[in-house]
Design an enzyme around this catalytic site. Structure first.
Site, PDB file in Angstrom:
ATOM      1  N   HIS A  47     -38.313  -5.012  20.183  1.00  0.00           N
ATOM      2  CA  HIS A  47     -37.844  -4.392  21.415  1.00  0.00           C
ATOM      3  C   HIS A  47     -37.781  -5.447  22.516  1.00  0.00           C
ATOM      4  O   HIS A  47     -38.490  -6.462  22.471  1.00  0.00           O
ATOM      5  CB  HIS A  47     -38.782  -3.270  21.837  1.00  0.00           C
ATOM      6  CG  HIS A  47     -38.708  -2.063  20.959  1.00  0.00           C
ATOM      7  ND1 HIS A  47     -39.142  -0.825  21.367  1.00  0.00           N
ATOM      8  CD2 HIS A  47     -38.240  -1.896  19.685  1.00  0.00           C
ATOM      9  CE1 HIS A  47     -38.950   0.053  20.400  1.00  0.00           C
ATOM     10  NE2 HIS A  47     -38.406  -0.579  19.365  1.00  0.00           N
ATOM     11  N   GLU A  49     -38.917  -5.577  25.542  1.00  0.00           N
ATOM     12  CA  GLU A  49     -40.175  -5.867  26.237  1.00  0.00           C
ATOM     13  C   GLU A  49     -41.096  -6.733  25.392  1.00  0.00           C
ATOM     14  O   GLU A  49     -41.734  -7.660  25.897  1.00  0.00           O
ATOM     15  CB  GLU A  49     -40.897  -4.558  26.613  1.00  0.00           C
ATOM     16  CG  GLU A  49     -40.121  -3.665  27.554  1.00  0.00           C
ATOM     17  CD  GLU A  49     -39.199  -2.671  26.856  1.00  0.00           C
ATOM     18  OE1 GLU A  49     -38.841  -1.668  27.486  1.00  0.00           O
ATOM     19  OE2 GLU A  49     -38.820  -2.887  25.680  1.00  0.00           O
ATOM     20  N   CYS A  80     -44.167  -0.565  23.255  1.00  0.00           N
ATOM     21  CA  CYS A  80     -44.064  -1.575  24.310  1.00  0.00           C
ATOM     22  C   CYS A  80     -45.128  -1.360  25.375  1.00  0.00           C
ATOM     23  O   CYS A  80     -45.669  -2.328  25.931  1.00  0.00           O
ATOM     24  CB  CYS A  80     -42.672  -1.543  24.923  1.00  0.00           C
ATOM     25  SG  CYS A  80     -41.385  -2.061  23.755  1.00  0.00           S
TER      26      CYS A  80
END
Length: 150
Positions: A47, A49, A80
């Site tokens: 992801h 992040e 995250c």
């Protein structure tokens, strides 16, 4: 925030993953950036992040990102969120909410619900299997005097 939004569009258009981008800053300086690369890497943990946190840690030479802030085009998912707390970021700013993300097919509500359940009531079976050798490793960690706590 503008940079995080631009990154989300770039990654999406490149077919790397979903429409998500993140930027980590310290003061006025961008330390690291990330785009969602789940599709490109076939890795569900890639992801935006998490990638930004990994890059910031490398750039700063530390797992402790105190003094840094994260800007994301969307509210971070539960995975995250965990990474953000482990990294000790000072603040998170996001544009689209989790409800906005759910509207376009990225619905994390099931994960939030699962986290509130007792372990034995989750969709994926979790079974606690205590083991003395596993406990011995924890005991060794506890007794280690020169460890780096994080």
């Amino acid at each position: 925030m503008d940079r995080a939004i631009d990154l989300s569009r770039r990654g999406m258009r490149a077919g790397e993953g979903g429409p998500f981008g993140a930027v980590i800053v310290r003061g006025e300086e961008i330390v690291a950036e990330g785009v969602n690369r789940v599709i490109a890497t076939r890795d569900p943990t890639n992801h935006a992040e998490v990638i930004a946190i990994r890059e910031a840690s490398r750039a700063l030479g530390s797992f402790d990102l105190s003094g840094c802030e994260l800007y994301a085009n969307a509210e971070p998912c539960p995975m995250c969120l965990g990474a953000i707390y482990w990294a000790r970021l000072d603040a998170v700013y996001f544009a689209n909410s989790r409800d906005d993300a759910a509207e376009i097919g990225f619905d994390d509500s099931m994960i939030y619900e699962e986290l509130d359940k007792d372990v034995d009531k989750r969709r994926i079976p979790f079974e606690h299997r205590p083991h003395p050798r596993a406990r011995a490793v924890f005991d060794e960690w506890l007794a280690t005097e020169d460890k780096t706590q994080y």
